[in-house]
Design a protein around this motif. Structure first.
Motif, short mmCIF file in Angstrom:
data_model
loop_
_atom_site.label_atom_id
_atom_site.label_comp_id
_atom_site.label_asym_id
_atom_site.label_seq_id
_atom_site.Cartn_x
_atom_site.Cartn_y
_atom_site.Cartn_z
N MET A 1 0.83 -1.18 0.00
CA MET A 1 0.00 0.00 0.00
C MET A 1 0.87 1.24 0.00
O MET A 1 0.51 2.28 -0.49
CB MET A 1 -0.88 -0.05 1.23
N PHE A 2 2.07 1.08 0.54
CA PHE A 2 3.02 2.19 0.50
C PHE A 2 4.04 1.93 -0.58
O PHE A 2 4.48 0.82 -0.76
CB PHE A 2 3.75 2.28 1.83
N THR A 3 4.45 3.00 -1.23
CA THR A 3 5.49 2.88 -2.24
C THR A 3 6.67 3.73 -1.84
O THR A 3 6.54 4.93 -1.71
CB THR A 3 4.97 3.38 -3.60
N PRO A 4 7.83 3.14 -1.60
CA PRO A 4 8.95 3.94 -1.14
C PRO A 4 9.36 4.97 -2.18
O PRO A 4 9.44 4.68 -3.34
CB PRO A 4 10.07 2.92 -0.93
N GLY A 155 0.66 -9.65 10.24
CA GLY A 155 0.47 -10.45 9.05
C GLY A 155 0.82 -9.67 7.80
O GLY A 155 0.98 -8.45 7.82
N PRO A 156 0.94 -10.38 6.66
CA PRO A 156 1.26 -9.71 5.40
C PRO A 156 0.08 -8.87 4.92
O PRO A 156 -1.07 -9.22 5.14
CB PRO A 156 1.53 -10.88 4.44
N PHE A 157 0.39 -7.76 4.29
CA PHE A 157 -0.65 -6.86 3.81
C PHE A 157 -0.53 -6.60 2.31
O PHE A 157 -1.41 -6.95 1.54
CB PHE A 157 -0.56 -5.55 4.59
N LEU A 158 0.59 -6.01 1.88
CA LEU A 158 0.73 -5.63 0.47
C LEU A 158 2.11 -5.96 -0.07
O LEU A 158 3.09 -5.93 0.65
CB LEU A 158 0.52 -4.11 0.30
N ARG A 159 2.14 -6.24 -1.37
CA ARG A 159 3.40 -6.26 -2.13
C ARG A 159 3.24 -5.23 -3.24
O ARG A 159 2.26 -5.26 -3.98
CB ARG A 159 3.69 -7.63 -2.71
N SER A 160 4.17 -4.29 -3.33
CA SER A 160 4.05 -3.18 -4.27
C SER A 160 5.22 -3.15 -5.24
O SER A 160 6.36 -3.43 -4.87
CB SER A 160 3.98 -1.84 -3.54
N THR A 161 4.91 -2.81 -6.48
CA THR A 161 5.93 -2.56 -7.50
C THR A 161 5.95 -1.07 -7.78
O THR A 161 4.91 -0.49 -8.09
CB THR A 161 5.62 -3.32 -8.80
N SER A 175 8.45 -3.43 -2.84
CA SER A 175 8.39 -3.35 -1.38
C SER A 175 7.27 -4.24 -0.87
O SER A 175 6.37 -4.63 -1.63
CB SER A 175 8.15 -1.91 -0.92
N GLU A 176 7.36 -4.57 0.41
CA GLU A 176 6.30 -5.34 1.06
C GLU A 176 5.92 -4.65 2.37
O GLU A 176 6.76 -4.07 3.06
CB GLU A 176 6.74 -6.78 1.32
N GLN A 194 6.90 -1.17 6.30
CA GLN A 194 7.22 -1.37 4.90
C GLN A 194 8.72 -1.42 4.69
O GLN A 194 9.46 -0.57 5.18
CB GLN A 194 6.64 -0.24 4.04
N ARG A 195 9.14 -2.45 3.97
CA ARG A 195 10.53 -2.59 3.58
C ARG A 195 10.60 -2.67 2.07
O ARG A 195 9.77 -3.34 1.45
CB ARG A 195 11.15 -3.87 4.17
N ASP A 196 11.59 -2.01 1.49
CA ASP A 196 11.75 -2.14 0.04
C ASP A 196 12.80 -3.19 -0.25
O ASP A 196 13.28 -3.90 0.64
CB ASP A 196 12.05 -0.78 -0.60
N ASN A 197 13.15 -3.34 -1.53
CA ASN A 197 14.06 -4.41 -1.93
C ASN A 197 15.52 -4.04 -1.72
O ASN A 197 16.41 -4.80 -2.09
CB ASN A 197 13.83 -4.78 -3.40
N THR A 198 15.77 -2.86 -1.11
CA THR A 198 17.15 -2.50 -0.83
C THR A 198 17.32 -2.42 0.69
O THR A 198 17.35 -3.43 1.35
CB THR A 198 17.53 -1.17 -1.51
#
Length: 238
Positions: A1-4, A155-161, A175-176, A194-198
């Motif tokens: 739901m969040f996008t870094p 729990g898991p909520f979102l996976r964002s591109t 991010s997730e 929220q954590r991104d892929n970096t």
């Protein structure tokens, strides 16, 4: 739901402010006590209703804290509902909410990060976000926030591109986001992590006023971002 989104501005070296385009709740908002202060173990909180209030009613919270650079910061986190609009990545109409985050240190105010969150108010689904009318993110629902969660549940909520633009052509990262219910200094909080892929991390925790989803006046925010050769960390609360 969040996008870094990464912002670079000079601030005792360089400050990279990691943001997200959504709304959440997490385990461990950073510091403080996890004592439940006598809260019955079977007490449950309506996380889904808390999310609904955040996006359809909104609110504003100003928090303060000291970064690991030994400087004092203030941060204002705000949500406000808006009129329905077209999400650029699929050209469909959704409900909208605007999230803004403003950070300042002393007399220096950094450029606010503003993003529109596109969602379905009836179902609670988050579709994606548009950041500063420039970049967009597309979200996939990993799980729905529950209507009855105990302190410590998550729990898991979102996976964002994340895309570099709103045409969906250039992927800028992923991010997730996870939801959680946490207790801190004797108060329950709805949190989103929220954590991104970096190496970016954003945690937002907003006080639960009661158990049915109302939001309180307190908040906690944790930001982590790489700055040159070190990792900038800020824990802020009110």
């Amino acid at each position: 739901m969040f996008t870094p989104a990464k912002y670079s501005r000079p601030l005792s070296g360089a400050l990279v402010l990691a943001l997200a385009a959504a709304t959440t709740l997490l385990a461990a908002c950073g510091g403080g006590s996890d004592d439940d202060d006598g809260l019955p173990s079977n007490t449950t909180f309506n996380v889904r209703a808390g999310m609904h209030q955040l996006l359809t009613v909104g609110g504003s919270w100003t928090v303060a804290g000291r970064g690991n650079d030994d400087l004092d910061y203030q941060l204002r986190l705000s949500y406000a509902p808006g009129v329905p609009g077209i999400f650029p990545l699929d050209n469909q109409v959704y409900d909208r909410a605007t999230q803004s985050l403003t950070l300042w240190q002393g007399r220096e105010v950094f450029e606010p990060a503003v993003q529109e969150i596109f969602h379905n108010a009836a179902t609670g689904a988050i579709v994606g976000a548009r950041l500063d009318n420039v970049a967009c993110s597309l979200s996939t629902q990993l799980g729905a926030p529950p209507t009855a969660a105990r302190v410590g549940d998550s729990g898991p909520f979102l996976r964002s591109t994340e895309y570099a633009d709103c045409n969906g052509t250039t992927v800028d990262g992923t991010s997730e986001t996870r939801w959680s219910v946490e207790m801190n200094r004797g108060r329950p909080y709805y949190c989103l992590t929220q954590r991104d892929n970096t190496t970016y991390l954003v945690i937002q925790c907003i006080e639960a006023a009661g158990t049915e989803g109302r939001l309180g006046s307190r908040a906690r925010v944790r930001l982590e971002a790489p700055i040159d050769t070190y990792r900038f960390i800020l824990d802020a609360e009110n």
